[in-house]
Write an enzyme that holds these catalytic residues in place. Structure first.
Site, short mmCIF file in Angstrom:
data_model
loop_
_atom_site.label_atom_id
_atom_site.label_comp_id
_atom_site.label_asym_id
_atom_site.label_seq_id
_atom_site.Cartn_x
_atom_site.Cartn_y
_atom_site.Cartn_z
N LYS A 212 0.83 -1.31 -0.07
CA LYS A 212 0.22 -0.05 0.00
C LYS A 212 1.09 1.06 0.03
CE LYS A 212 -3.66 2.26 2.62
NZ LYS A 212 -3.13 3.43 2.77
N HIS A 236 -1.53 7.97 1.23
CA HIS A 236 -1.88 7.73 2.84
C HIS A 236 -2.79 8.78 3.18
CE1 HIS A 236 -0.05 5.66 6.15
NE2 HIS A 236 -0.51 6.44 7.02
N ASP A 267 -7.03 4.56 -3.07
CA ASP A 267 -7.81 5.22 -2.04
C ASP A 267 -7.53 6.78 -2.04
OD1 ASP A 267 -5.39 5.83 -0.60
OD2 ASP A 267 -5.99 4.35 0.97
N VAL A 270 -12.22 9.51 -1.47
CA VAL A 270 -13.56 8.77 -1.88
C VAL A 270 -14.63 9.30 -0.78
CG1 VAL A 270 -14.74 6.53 -2.19
CG2 VAL A 270 -12.24 6.76 -2.77
N ARG A 271 -15.75 10.08 -1.50
CA ARG A 271 -16.82 10.22 -0.60
C ARG A 271 -18.31 9.61 -1.02
NH1 ARG A 271 -12.92 11.29 1.84
NH2 ARG A 271 -12.07 13.16 2.36
#
Length: 339
Positions: A212, A236, A267, A270-271
């Site tokens: 990640k 992050h 990521d 994202v909403r």
């Protein structure tokens, strides 16, 4: 329980740490680390949202995608949608401590499972953070994925063994945590890893191994060569390095280079389910959601987490109907408007 109640209760419990803004864009909390904000100027946090907002969608209504399926499979697990809970830790430090670490991550993992998807757990300077995540995963019969900080090799491998014992579906390292000063200050140094070190970690387990924090094409290609099962395109949450681009800015080039060779997750910012659709169209196979689920957990427990994940999945399905996509696999670049 409704969304307004969740937000109201979360705002009270998170007072002084998160304002539960009408639009979670990082402006009010710039530089608040510890806290919920982005590091430095906060521009890395905001770039995640502006990158997503810069893409428009092609609306299509002459097709047969009347009842799309949001189901997918990742790491050998059938999921109700490709939307998963991102690894988050530091409840006492970043979120005010109204919940314990174990309570918070338990809500994330349990709520995710109830929504038919996976909750990821994290690691931190307090050993209880990683342990709490493993306990939550074990309590949900292994329905979760623990992510480990880029510690010393032998320590990571010990953490992997514990993940295996908990029955986790996969395991990984958030390599973007390489610069976390708090870890070093507490005698737990972290740092970058060579490709050979990543290979050692991949070869140390039979679980799918995830890396990640990949933000460039060259490092995505190195990750593939090291044999990882998946990468997460992520800065992050804007909490590590100031002035990075948003994940959606770099995702298309990374997908062009390694799509099909490795599972690509993303990521950052994202909403909504529409944001999920955009990241899938830009090349992701799955998407992680972070800050909105903090509000869900603090405002409504596991039920609040499930409610928000269900809401995003419903929004994704509606967006699929209006862009002509019957399955997750059909979502591709044709969804994205190009002038």
């Amino acid at each position: 329980m409704d969304l307004q109640t969740i937000r109201s209760q979360a705002k009270e419990k998170l007072k002084g740490y998160c304002r539960v803004c009408p639009v979670c864009d990082g402006r009010a909390c710039s530089g608040e680390v510890p806290g919920m904000g982005g590091t430095g100027t906060g521009i890395s946090f905001r770039n995640n949202l502006t990158a997503l907002a810069s893409y428009s969608l092609n609306m299509r209504t002459l097709h047969g995608a009347k009842d799309p399926s949001t189901e997918t499979e990742l790491f050998g697990v059938k999921l109700s949608s490709p939307i998963m809970a991102a690894p988050m830790t530091g409840t006492p430090y970043n979120m005010g401590g109204a919940l314990t670490e174990r309570e918070f991550i338990g809500m994330i993992v349990s709520g995710s499972k109830q929504a038919g998807t996976l909750g990821w757990t994290g690691d931190g300077a307090d050993p209880a953070m990683y342990t709490s995540g493993l306990e939550a995963i074990s309590a949900e019969e292994g329905f979760g994925i623990p992510i480990i900080k880029p510690r010393e090799q032998k320590v990571i491998i010990e953490c992997i063994r514990r993940a295996e014992a908990a029955g986790a579906k996969a395991v990984g390292v958030d390599i973007d945590g390489a610069g976390l000063v708090t870890m070093a200050l507490k005698g737990q140094p972290v740092g970058p890893k060579t490709m050979e070190e990543i290979q050692e970690l991949v070869n140390s387990t039979q679980l799918p191994f995830i890396l990640k924090g990949i933000m460039t094409v060259d490092e995505a290609e190195q990750a593939v060569k090291a044999g990882v099962s998946a990468i997460v395109v992520s800065n992050h949450g804007g909490r590590i390095l100031d002035c990075t681009p948003g994940a959606a800015d770099v995702l298309p080039a990374i997908a062009a280079a390694v799509k099909g060779k490795v599972t690509i997750l993303a990521d950052g910012g994202v909403r909504t389910g529409v944001d999920v659709l955009k990241l899938l169209a830009l090349g992701a196979d799955g998407v992680l959601v972070g800050r909105p689920l903090v509000v869900g957990a603090f405002g409504g427990g596991a039920e609040g987490v499930k409610m928000l994940l269900d809401k995003m999945a419903a929004e994704l399905k509606q967006a699929m109907i209006l862009t002509g996509c019957s399955t997750i696999q059909e979502i591709d670049q044709r969804v994205i408007y190009k002038a």
